[in-house]
Scaffold this active site. Structure first.
Site, mmCIF file in Angstrom:
data_model
loop_
_atom_site.group_PDB
_atom_site.id
_atom_site.type_symbol
_atom_site.label_atom_id
_atom_site.label_comp_id
_atom_site.label_asym_id
_atom_site.label_seq_id
_atom_site.Cartn_x
_atom_site.Cartn_y
_atom_site.Cartn_z
ATOM 1 N N PRO A 18 39.811 44.456 33.518
ATOM 2 C CA PRO A 18 40.479 45.197 32.441
ATOM 3 C C PRO A 18 39.532 45.341 31.251
ATOM 4 O O PRO A 18 39.342 44.410 30.484
ATOM 5 C CB PRO A 18 41.681 44.308 32.100
ATOM 6 N N MET A 19 38.939 46.526 31.110
ATOM 7 C CA MET A 19 37.953 46.752 30.051
ATOM 8 C C MET A 19 38.511 47.689 28.995
ATOM 9 O O MET A 19 38.910 48.817 29.289
ATOM 10 C CB MET A 19 36.665 47.334 30.653
ATOM 11 N N GLN A 72 47.793 43.710 31.513
ATOM 12 C CA GLN A 72 47.257 42.552 30.808
ATOM 13 C C GLN A 72 47.674 42.565 29.341
ATOM 14 O O GLN A 72 47.532 43.575 28.653
ATOM 15 C CB GLN A 72 45.729 42.508 30.887
ATOM 16 N N CYS A 102 38.970 37.343 25.892
ATOM 17 C CA CYS A 102 38.288 38.309 25.040
ATOM 18 C C CYS A 102 37.571 37.601 23.889
ATOM 19 O O CYS A 102 38.189 36.868 23.123
ATOM 20 C CB CYS A 102 39.259 39.335 24.484
ATOM 21 N N LYS A 141 43.331 35.514 32.950
ATOM 22 C CA LYS A 141 41.874 35.685 32.947
ATOM 23 C C LYS A 141 41.329 34.950 31.726
ATOM 24 O O LYS A 141 41.820 35.138 30.604
ATOM 25 C CB LYS A 141 41.493 37.164 32.879
ATOM 26 N N ASN A 204 34.119 36.090 38.013
ATOM 27 C CA ASN A 204 33.736 37.285 37.261
ATOM 28 C C ASN A 204 32.460 36.992 36.476
ATOM 29 O O ASN A 204 32.293 35.904 35.936
ATOM 30 C CB ASN A 204 34.885 37.667 36.317
ATOM 31 N N ASP A 206 28.421 39.185 36.149
ATOM 32 C CA ASP A 206 27.091 39.496 36.713
ATOM 33 C C ASP A 206 27.096 40.028 38.138
ATOM 34 O O ASP A 206 26.028 40.175 38.738
ATOM 35 C CB ASP A 206 26.159 38.275 36.653
ATOM 36 N N GLY A 228 33.302 44.383 36.472
ATOM 37 C CA GLY A 228 33.568 45.130 35.247
ATOM 38 C C GLY A 228 32.486 46.138 34.958
ATOM 39 O O GLY A 228 32.506 47.273 35.436
#
Length: 346
Positions: A18-19, A72, A102, A141, A204, A206, A228
């Site tokens: 979720p970006m 989210q 975040c 997350k 999550n 790399d 992502g």
């Protein structure tokens, strides 16, 4: 199969992160077309939902094609998080995800996102409030911890599982790292290998090539990976990883024609969802990613980011397609520029 409550996913599912300002319905559409197994909305402020803020409400939009789909939310107040989860219930996604990762200042300063990593008791209370207020499966997350001296993800995982979450995604950096340095997956593996943990654990950070996805799958034993930034302008990453995991071989790289057509689909979906003015404007950040490596890419990007109508965009894309038909561009795994990065990718 990997199971999140009643949601069945394939073995080693690939999740789209979720970006913020990136993972909107048009972008999710092209990622789903190319093999993403589970996707999420952009992160949504619990306070914004309660205030009926237009932008927050718009982020609840999704289509049946996107299922299984999670929404989210983030926030630092138990009541607001509980109420926002009830609002999410009304649009009937498949799950609710809580953002405790975040790292951006405007979120952390409100005691939300990664800020909650400094107070595990508060994290547990916020999570319990959401679990109790929704009939949907709840997932989380988060990151390894606040900084190098407080990597508390093993405790966090156990305690969040105890209050009812059904899956956990862990970004292998601390909040202090932001997006810098290399993600540390050793602690993600420690969580997965904890005999007390029985929920799916997704890693999550790399994952930007099929080879790395297979390496991390074998080395760390996670149930799946979340992707992502590597998917921005390159939704083929999902199908490439799946093919490589199944066969050990790399798929041919997308041709210029494929790149142009996916870019066109993205642009049309953007206009369809947001209207022509906003749809064209917000599409501008994506062009250079889709056309990366193309000869004279700056010239075409300059033209694409100045036109104001969909027919003009189509005209330039047709020109590119005709001029470079048959060319296969090399895969370029290079860092995104500041204007291409999501506002928050946890």
């Amino acid at each position: 199969m990997v199971q999140i409550a009643n949601i069945l996913l394939p073995d080693f599912p690939l999740l789209l992160a979720p970006m913020e300002d990136v993972s909107d319905p048009p972008f999710r559409f092209v990622c789903k077309q190319n093999g993403a197994d589970l996707m999420y909305s952009e992160f949504i402020s619990s306070e914004g939902l309660i205030r009926d803020a237009i932008k927050s409400r718009q982020k609840l939009d999704f289509t049946e094609f996107e299922r299984p789909f999670g929404i989210q939310i983030f926030g630092g107040d138990e009541e607001a998080m509980a109420l926002s989860a009830k609002i999410v219930d009304t649009v009937q996604p498949d799950l609710v995800d809580i953002n405790f990762g975040c790292p951006v200042k405007k979120v952390v300063s409100k005691g939300a996102g990664a800020a909650v990593l400094k107070d595990v008791d508060a994290m547990v209370r916020l999570t319990a409030a959401v679990v109790k207020s929704t009939s949907l499966p709840v997932t989380v997350k988060t990151r390894l911890g606040w900084d190098d001296s407080s990597k508390n993800i093993e405790e966090v995982a156990e305690r969040l599982q105890d209050v009812g979450i059904k899956a956990l995604t862990i970004h292998g950096r601390t909040r202090a790292q932001l997006y810098k340095g290399e993600a540390d997956w050793s602690l993600i593996a420690a969580v997965k290998n904890n005999p007390r943990i029985h929920i799916p654990i997704f890693g999550n950070g790399d994952i930007d090539t099929p080879q790395k996805a297979l390496d991390y799958k074998n080395r760390y034993g996670v149930d799946g990976v979340m992707i992502g930034r590597a998917a921005i302008g390159y939704p083929w990453i999902f199908r490439e990883i799946k093919h490589y995991l199944q066969t050990g071989n790399m798929l041919p790289l997308p041709s210029v024609e494929e790149r142009v057509e996916i870019c066109r689909t993205h642009a049309h979906k953007s206009v369809e969802w947001k209207g022509e003015v906003l749809g064209i404007l917000e599409m501008r950040r994506h062009y250079s990613n889709y056309l990366k490596g193309l000869p004279h890419v700056k010239e075409y990007r300059t033209r694409l980011v100045t036109v104001k109508s969909l027919p003009e965009v189509d005209g330039i894309l047709n020109e590119i397609k005709e001029k470079f038909t048959g060319i296969v561009l090399e895969r370029q795994v290079i860092p995104l520029s500041e204007d291409q990065l999501p506002a928050c990718a946890c």
